[in-house]
Design a protein around this motif. Structure first.
Motif, PDB file in Angstrom:
ATOM      1  N   GLU A  76       0.827  -1.204   0.000  1.00  0.00           N
ATOM      2  CA  GLU A  76       0.000   0.000   0.000  1.00  0.00           C
ATOM      3  C   GLU A  76       0.868   1.262   0.000  1.00  0.00           C
ATOM      4  O   GLU A  76       0.657   2.189  -0.805  1.00  0.00           O
ATOM      5  CB  GLU A  76      -0.915   0.008   1.220  1.00  0.00           C
ATOM      6  CG  GLU A  76      -1.768   1.269   1.325  1.00  0.00           C
ATOM      7  CD  GLU A  76      -2.586   1.327   2.602  1.00  0.00           C
ATOM      8  OE1 GLU A  76      -3.334   2.302   2.777  1.00  0.00           O
ATOM      9  OE2 GLU A  76      -2.479   0.391   3.429  1.00  0.00           O
ATOM     10  N   ASN A  77       1.842   1.305   0.873  1.00  0.00           N
ATOM     11  CA  ASN A  77       2.682   2.494   0.967  1.00  0.00           C
ATOM     12  C   ASN A  77       3.696   2.577  -0.166  1.00  0.00           C
ATOM     13  O   ASN A  77       4.037   3.669  -0.630  1.00  0.00           O
ATOM     14  CB  ASN A  77       3.380   2.518   2.323  1.00  0.00           C
ATOM     15  CG  ASN A  77       2.407   2.842   3.446  1.00  0.00           C
ATOM     16  OD1 ASN A  77       1.440   3.576   3.257  1.00  0.00           O
ATOM     17  ND2 ASN A  77       2.664   2.287   4.627  1.00  0.00           N
ATOM     18  N   LYS A  80       1.941   4.237  -2.978  1.00  0.00           N
ATOM     19  CA  LYS A  80       1.817   5.687  -2.802  1.00  0.00           C
ATOM     20  C   LYS A  80       3.073   6.392  -3.295  1.00  0.00           C
ATOM     21  O   LYS A  80       3.006   7.429  -3.959  1.00  0.00           O
ATOM     22  CB  LYS A  80       1.583   6.013  -1.324  1.00  0.00           C
ATOM     23  CG  LYS A  80       0.209   5.651  -0.809  1.00  0.00           C
ATOM     24  CD  LYS A  80       0.070   6.021   0.670  1.00  0.00           C
ATOM     25  CE  LYS A  80      -1.317   5.662   1.187  1.00  0.00           C
ATOM     26  NZ  LYS A  80      -1.468   6.016   2.624  1.00  0.00           N
TER      27      LYS A  80
END
Length: 238
Positions: A76-77, A80
């Motif tokens: 997820e990160n 980003k």
């Protein structure tokens, strides 16, 4: 790219500003809002970051909104960061230290490094804010700045010409560092006393002394740094 607003100002703002004087485009991506900071608030920290950005003459500053203290080096990160790398397509990324006193710093350093590599894989699909597929992009270099713990740098960068502006940018964070204008009823922390700012100045002087200049910032690289000719070396009086 760093985990907390003010990390860039403390560690590599001089290098960014020197590169801007040479016609480069510069920007900062803060991974978190620094919401776990003992002093101040995330809202105030955001205003301080804006003020510091104006002093540094940044072309862009973004906050990725990860969870301060609890973010993980996970898909997820990574996505980003991949999205923002593919959006701005930096040639060089200055990143958090790989190990440091604050566990967020080392975890962020590895997260940024991994994401820079993954961003170059075309089979990882990401979309921009308009839903358009992004093209892969891998920065040529990721350099890790020195934070609280000292490491022998792979190279140092002369920041003497912009050092006073660096201090001005740091002092924009009056909630975090020694200030005559901020509420003295707030708890004192490791970084809020005048001695901490003295240590920042002393570190820059010590790194500068390594190459015979007044002030410098130091960096480490996981990747071997290559040159194509010996004229690439800058002559300093040491």
């Amino acid at each position: 790219m760093a985990v907390h607003p003010d990390d860039v100002e403390l560690c590599c703002s001089g290098t960014l500003m020197m590169e801007k004087t040479q016609g480069k485009t510069i920007g900062v991506a803060d991974l978190t809002r620094g919401e776990l900071g003992t002093r101040g608030t995330p809202e105030l920290r955001s205003k301080e970051a804006e003020a510091a950005g104006r002093i540094m003459d940044l072309d862009v500053r973004e906050n990725l909104g990860m969870a301060d203290g609890f973010f993980q080096n996970n898909e997820e990160n990574q996505r980003k960061i991949i999205r923002i790398i593919r959006l701005y397509r930096p040639e060089i990324v200055l990143a958090s230290a790989l190990e440091d006193r604050h566990p967020d710093h080392g975890r962020a350093g590895k997260l940024i490094s991994d994401s820079c590599f993954l961003s170059g894989l075309r089979k990882i699909s990401t979309k921009d804010e308009q839903g358009k597929e992004q093209e892969q992009w891998r920065p040529k270099y990721v350099f890790h700045f020195i934070q609280d713990r000292f490491y022998q740098p792979a190279f140092v960068y002369d920041i003497t010409a912009v050092f006073e502006r660096k201090l001005e940018a740091i002092r924009s964070y009056s909630s975090q560092f020694h200030s005559t204008t901020y509420d003295k009823n707030e708890p004192q922390t490791y970084i809020s006393g005048p001695e901490f700012m003295d240590s920042i100045i002393g570190r820059a002087q010590m790194l500068g002394k390594m190459i015979g200049v007044k002030y410098a910032e130091g960096f480490l690289s996981e990747k071997m740094i290559g040159i194509s000719n010996l004229d690439s070396f800058v002559q300093f009086d040491t």
